[in-house]
Enzyme design. Structure first.
Site, PDB file in Angstrom:
ATOM      1  N   MET A  22       9.050  17.841  10.587  1.00 53.79           N
ATOM      2  CA  MET A  22       9.956  16.975   9.835  1.00 53.79           C
ATOM      3  C   MET A  22      11.402  17.154  10.291  1.00 53.79           C
ATOM      4  SD  MET A  22       7.987  15.223   7.860  1.00 53.79           S
ATOM      5  CE  MET A  22       9.047  14.556   6.597  1.00 53.79           C
ATOM      6  N   HIS A 139      16.405  19.764  11.138  1.00 46.36           N
ATOM      7  CA  HIS A 139      15.396  19.477  10.120  1.00 46.36           C
ATOM      8  C   HIS A 139      15.916  18.448   9.122  1.00 46.36           C
ATOM      9  CE1 HIS A 139      12.187  20.075   7.203  1.00 46.36           C
ATOM     10  NE2 HIS A 139      11.555  20.788   8.107  1.00 46.36           N
ATOM     11  N   HIS A 140      15.026  17.581   8.670  1.00 49.97           N
ATOM     12  CA  HIS A 140      15.409  16.541   7.714  1.00 49.97           C
ATOM     13  C   HIS A 140      15.836  17.142   6.374  1.00 49.97           C
ATOM     14  CE1 HIS A 140      15.904  12.604   6.238  1.00 49.97           C
ATOM     15  NE2 HIS A 140      14.900  12.015   6.841  1.00 49.97           N
ATOM     16  N   ALA A 141      15.463  18.383   6.118  1.00 44.89           N
ATOM     17  CA  ALA A 141      15.935  19.055   4.899  1.00 44.89           C
ATOM     18  C   ALA A 141      17.426  19.345   4.976  1.00 44.89           C
ATOM     19  CB  ALA A 141      15.163  20.351   4.666  1.00 44.89           C
TER      20      ALA A 141
END
Length: 469
Positions: A22, A139-141
């Site tokens: 992700m 990371h998309h976080a």
């Protein structure tokens, strides 16, 4: 300092697995400045490596334990190693773009380890024309695709003579755009406007309007009209479980060519981009003997001014929503496809423009929920997909940018395929060109690079249909 991870960012971390990394990525191509020596790329690497201090965003890593009650939190990496995150690599001969894209495909396939801050950057030399490439993934976080691009752009300059510029992970770049971009990324990792997040905490005045907005959205979906929800996407080869291996393809086309088609047909550049993708995907699926009779549906993120209300729009700004656009892949004629896509996009925007930002966020979340729940409950093949692929268009800088005299020649986005959605097309404009980044599952979407040739032939077909020379 331990900080909680917001639910959206935690969702990206929890959803991740070996087959579904992700992270978002970017590939930048630079031209060396005049007088650059043989060791220029090594010196560039050392300049980016030897920063005095790392920005907090690039030091935090996810963590959970008994002490955190099993909840995910951000903690600073006490053993941060810049040489793990920043690498220097070379391409094998003959050093074509093909070898560069193959390397980026492999780099984009590997997960980011939770034991370290969730980002990596690779400086790549060996292109036979002398260009230097930088592949970056986050990371998309941490950030969404738009914020990631802003971070990259924040440390560039329009002045070719400016020197002393640092990497985007360097802290304390006084007076630059980097601190603002980093702050935006840290406080809005999901890409949702901060004002909308704040408004969601006081949604009382909006609650009365949500049922009617939902009814309108579902009604349009049942009638197969464009809205934030789709109930009529056909099953395609893209809508199945994927592997963790990625393939990446990229190219760009002059914005003026796309604008010329739009002017001649009374459509927008975004409509033309969607029509290019529609025609290319149609030809690709015909080659695979896998084109369904019903038109494919694309999830298209859109930014638009929403109707003002005392809560949701009190702070102004744009609302970000998703429109499920019918791509008219059942039509052979490129001009008819463009006309149908233009109408579908217009209907979708009008449907969202009647809502407040909170309602837009809620309806868009409902529209995308099946994409998350279907793979979670392993229902691929049992239910129709909510949409067939993702196509997004992110505006970029219109002027030429530099990093310490090195001219940025092109910037190409790498996105996230997910289970049930094996192809993601992201476009971004830069310095008069529209760059297309195609990211797909290597096994589920074979010969992905053929889509680039189809995109090019589709531009020519649209120009011919529109009477543009």
């Amino acid at each position: 300092m331990v900080t909680p991870i917001d639910p959206t960012a935690a969702g990206f971390l929890i959803a991740e697995n070996r087959n579904m990394p992700m992270h978002v990525g970017g590939l930048q191509l630079f031209k060396k400045p005049e007088g650059a020596g043989r060791n220029y790329v090594r010196e560039m690497f050392e300049q980016m490596r030897d920063v005095d201090e790392i920005a907090p965003l690039f030091l935090k890593r996810p963590h959970r334990s008994i002490k955190t009650g099993g909840q995910l939190v951000w903690v600073p990496d006490e053993q941060f190693d810049i040489e793990h995150h920043l690498r220097h690599s070379g391409l094998p001969k003959p050093g074509r773009v093909r070898e560069l894209l193959e390397l980026c495909s492999r780099l984009h396939s590997t997960r980011l380890a939770w034991e370290r801050p969730l980002w990596e950057a690779t400086i790549i030399e060996g292109l036979r024309d002398g260009r230097v490439a930088i592949y970056t993934k986050l990371h998309h976080a941490l950030v969404d695709g738009v914020s990631a691009m802003r971070l990259v752009q924040s440390v560039l300059s329009t002045d070719p003579d400016q020197r002393g510029m640092q990497a985007m992970w360097a802290a304390g770049v006084t007076g630059s755009k980097a601190s603002k971009a980093t702050t935006e990324a840290e406080h809005s990792p999901s890409g949702v406007p901060v004002s909308a997040i704040r408004s969601a905490l006081g949604i009382t005045a909006e609650a009365a309007g949500l049922p009617s907005a939902l009814i309108k959205t579902v009604t349009k979906a049942v009638k197969n009209e464009t809205s934030a929800l789709s109930l009529n996407a056909p099953r395609t080869m893209f809508n199945q479980s994927i592997t963790g291996s990625r393939r990446f393809a990229a190219d760009d086309w002059p914005v003026e060519r796309l604008r010329g088609i739009g002017k001649a047909t009374g459509t927008t550049i975004n409509d033309v981009v969607l029509a290019m993708c529609s025609g290319a995907v149609r030809k690709y699926l015909l080659e695979q003997d896998a084109l369904p009779d019903d038109p494919l549906v694309a999830m298209v993120p859109v930014g638009l001014k929403a109707k003002e209300s005392q809560t949701a729009s009190a702070e102004g700004g744009n609302a970000v929503g998703a429109v499920m656009v019918q791509l008219a892949t059942d039509l052979h004629d490129p001009e008819k496809r463009l006309t149908a896509i233009h109408k579908s996009m217009k209907d979708g925007k009008e449907a969202l423009s009647s809502m407040t930002p909170i309602q837009i966020l809620a309806m868009s979340a409902i529209g995308q929920a099946p994409a998350i729940l279907t793979p979670m409950f392993r229902m691929q093949g049992l239910v129709r997909p909510p949409y067939n692929l993702i196509i997004s268009n992110v505006p970029g800088p219109r002027t030429t940018h530099y990093w310490n005299g090195a001219q940025l020649l092109g910037s190409y986005p790498l996105s996230i395929p997910i289970n049930g959605m094996a192809l993601n097309i992201t476009c971004t404009s830069y310095d008069g060109n529209m760059a297309f980044g195609l990211t797909g599952c290597r096994r589920t979407v074979p010969h992905l690079q053929r889509l680039l040739a189809h995109l090019d032939s589709e531009v020519k077909a649209l120009e011919k249909a529109a009477g543009v020379s």
